[in-house]
Write a protein that holds these residues in place. Structure first.
Motif, PDB file in Angstrom:
ATOM      1  N   MET A 224      97.437 -10.576  66.928  1.00 13.39           N
ATOM      2  CA  MET A 224      96.520  -9.660  67.608  1.00 13.39           C
ATOM      3  C   MET A 224      96.701  -9.820  69.108  1.00 13.39           C
ATOM      4  N   ILE A 225      96.679  -8.699  69.782  1.00 12.63           N
ATOM      5  CA  ILE A 225      97.026  -8.683  71.212  1.00 12.63           C
ATOM      6  C   ILE A 225      95.800  -8.302  72.038  1.00 12.63           C
ATOM      7  N   LEU A 226      95.618  -9.034  73.141  1.00 10.18           N
ATOM      8  CA  LEU A 226      94.518  -8.757  74.080  1.00 10.18           C
ATOM      9  C   LEU A 226      95.090  -8.092  75.319  1.00 10.18           C
ATOM     10  N   SER A 227      94.443  -7.019  75.741  1.00  8.61           N
ATOM     11  CA  SER A 227      94.899  -6.353  76.966  1.00  8.61           C
ATOM     12  C   SER A 227      93.724  -5.731  77.706  1.00  8.61           C
ATOM     13  N   SER A 228      93.951  -5.483  78.968  1.00 12.63           N
ATOM     14  CA  SER A 228      93.028  -4.655  79.740  1.00 12.63           C
ATOM     15  C   SER A 228      93.613  -3.242  79.703  1.00 12.63           C
ATOM     16  N   GLU A 229      93.107  -2.349  80.516  1.00 18.62           N
ATOM     17  CA  GLU A 229      93.651  -0.994  80.546  1.00 18.62           C
ATOM     18  C   GLU A 229      95.004  -0.938  81.242  1.00 18.62           C
ATOM     19  N   LYS A 230      95.319  -2.037  82.022  1.00 14.74           N
ATOM     20  CA  LYS A 230      96.531  -2.017  82.836  1.00 14.74           C
ATOM     21  C   LYS A 230      97.625  -2.962  82.366  1.00 14.74           C
ATOM     22  N   GLU A 231      97.255  -4.067  81.685  1.00 15.68           N
ATOM     23  CA  GLU A 231      98.273  -5.050  81.335  1.00 15.68           C
ATOM     24  C   GLU A 231      97.909  -5.836  80.074  1.00 15.68           C
ATOM     25  N   VAL A 232      98.967  -6.364  79.452  1.00 15.53           N
ATOM     26  CA  VAL A 232      98.788  -7.254  78.306  1.00 15.53           C
ATOM     27  C   VAL A 232      98.415  -8.630  78.833  1.00 15.53           C
ATOM     28  N   MET A 233      97.376  -9.244  78.255  1.00 15.84           N
ATOM     29  CA  MET A 233      96.870 -10.512  78.780  1.00 15.84           C
ATOM     30  C   MET A 233      97.202 -11.704  77.885  1.00 15.84           C
TER      31      MET A 233
END
Length: 456
Positions: A224-233
């Protein structure tokens, strides 16, 4: 317990579809018997010139011997014993329809999480991307998952608690079925879910972490991947282990000539890795919860009978769509209510038990129908005094006894199901019908001789 008792009682009182055949035979059999009885009287009294008493005796004997009691008992007695035996073995069969459907199944589709696997996933890997550290990734992810109902959410929340990572306040939370979740933390919007969520909905490129994701997925882990609207965190990998009896159950099902499928929302790599461990070659991966029923429809469109085995709320439509729905006892109430069969002890080997018991019960029903008709075939000619020239006739009182014995034979044959044992041959049940056919044929002949002696 009271619900289980109620379901068993309802199941034992229900009709299997094959009962319609018995009802149809009975509806046509009775008029034919009345016609044969009338012809018997006319032939003996009018054409042959026998006495009124002799002709009436033959008429009465035909009607008595042909009473279709055994035919009426053929299905309900077997269903009653079969469903009761199923409950003893940890298999709750809700009626005649699922009991009959189980023996016709050619394909079995298993849900992955909680059915093939233990349903208790654990976090195995946490990785930050760029300047984001692992604790920050876990803190945001666990905060979002705290509001989620997904089975994997509990694993992330528990891991955060164990690592003593405090949750954050989440606003504007939203679950995106088949993809993941989104929400605001400190006025910043975050997304957490599978690669479809990040690629298709957020629109971010995963090229810089693709190799790491593939490696984890090939190990059978869900990433599972966490990101904001601009980048993968960052990313979190979760693994769920197979149940101890999964491999054995799958192997035995394949040995019986059944095709086994696994259906899951996981990506193709993770799904293939888990399926390979379970011994399953047919994999339906990346299936959204609402599309599981459609996948069952596609299999049914090939003209094959399909069973679905699941445990979750999102499995309920597929359980209802399948020709046979099998719910795990450890699953949700919705799944158990939808399934025609419930595996009470949560042991996948009991799927085999349900199928084997179904086949043996249906075999008994067919044997019972044969006995019921067989007795009439050999009994009616004797009762009609067709063999009077060789000293074989049947008086009404002995015809009544013979008719009662035919019912006893059907009930006794059904009771042999009580000797059913999972994964064992019921040899007595196999040979008993042949013995009973011989014994009762000889009894009919003996009754005919007795009737002749009584006349003398």
């Amino acid at each position: 317990l009271s619900q289980i008792i109620r379901l068993i009682e309802e199941a034992q009182a229900s009709k299997a579809p094959i009962q319609a055949l018995a009802d149809k035979i009975s509806s046509r059999f009775v008029p034919i018997v009345l016609l044969v009885a009338a012809l018997t009287f006319i032939v003996w009294f009018v054409f042959i010139g026998q006495s009124l008493a002799f002709s009436l005796m033959a008429f009465t004997a035909v009607i008595v011997i042909a009473c279709p009691c055994a035919l009426g008992l053929a299905t309900p007695t077997a269903i009653m014993v079969g469903t009761g035996k199923g409950a003893e073995c940890g298999v709750l069969i809700k009626g005649g329809q699922p009991l009959e459907a189980a023996c016709k199944v050619k394909v079995i589709v298993f849900d992955k999480t909680g059915t093939l696997t233990k349903g208790k996933p654990e976090v195995t890997d946490v990785a930050g991307v760029g300047l984001t550290d692992e604790d920050e990734v876990m803190s945001i992810a666990s905060s979002l998952e705290k509001l989620s109902e997904h089975p994997l959410a509990e694993a992330i929340i528990n891991y955060a608690k164990e690592e003593k990572i405090p949750p954050k306040q989440v606003d504007l939370f939203k679950a995106i079925p088949g993809h993941g979740v989104e929400g605001q933390v400190n006025n910043q919007k975050y997304y957490f879910g599978n690669r479809k969520l990040i690629n298709e909905i957020v629109g971010l490129d995963l090229a810089n972490i693709e190799r790491k994701i593939v490696k984890l997925e090939q190990a059978g882990k869900t990433v599972m991947i966490l990101s904001s609207e601009k980048e993968v965190m960052g990313l979190i990998a979760v693994a769920d282990t197979l149940k101890e009896n999964t491999v054995e159950a799958v192997h035995e099902l394949k040995k019986r000539g059944l095709s086994v499928f696994m259906i899951t929302g996981d990506n193709q790599r993770t799904a293939q890795a888990i399926a390979q461990l379970a011994g399953i070659k047919n994999v339906l991966a990346e299936v959204l919860p609402q599309d599981k029923a459609n996948e069952i429809k596609k299999l049914q469109a090939r003209g094959i009978k399909v069973a679905m085995v699941g445990d979750g709320i999102n499995d309920a439509p597929a359980l209802a769509q399948a020709d046979l729905g099998i719910a795990m006892g450890s699953g949700t109430d919705v799944a158990m209510e939808t399934g025609g069969i419930v595996i009470i002890k949560n042991d996948l080997r009991h799927v085999l038990t349900a199928i084997d018991l179904s086949k043996e019960t249906m075999s008994k029903i067919k044997q019972n129908m044969f006995f019921a008709l067989f007795y009439n075939v050999i009994g009616i000619p004797i009762a009609a005094r067709v063999f009077a020239f060789i000293g074989l006739i049947l008086k009404p009182e002995l015809a009544g006894l013979a008719m009662a014995l035919s019912s006893v034979s059907v009930v006794s044959n059904s009771l042999l199901l009580r000797r059913f044992r999972p994964n064992r041959k019921n040899y007595l049940s196999i040979i008993a019908p042949f013995i009973m056919a011989i014994v009762f044929t000889l009894l009919f002949i003996e009754f005919g001789r007795l009737s002749t002696g009584m006349n003398k």
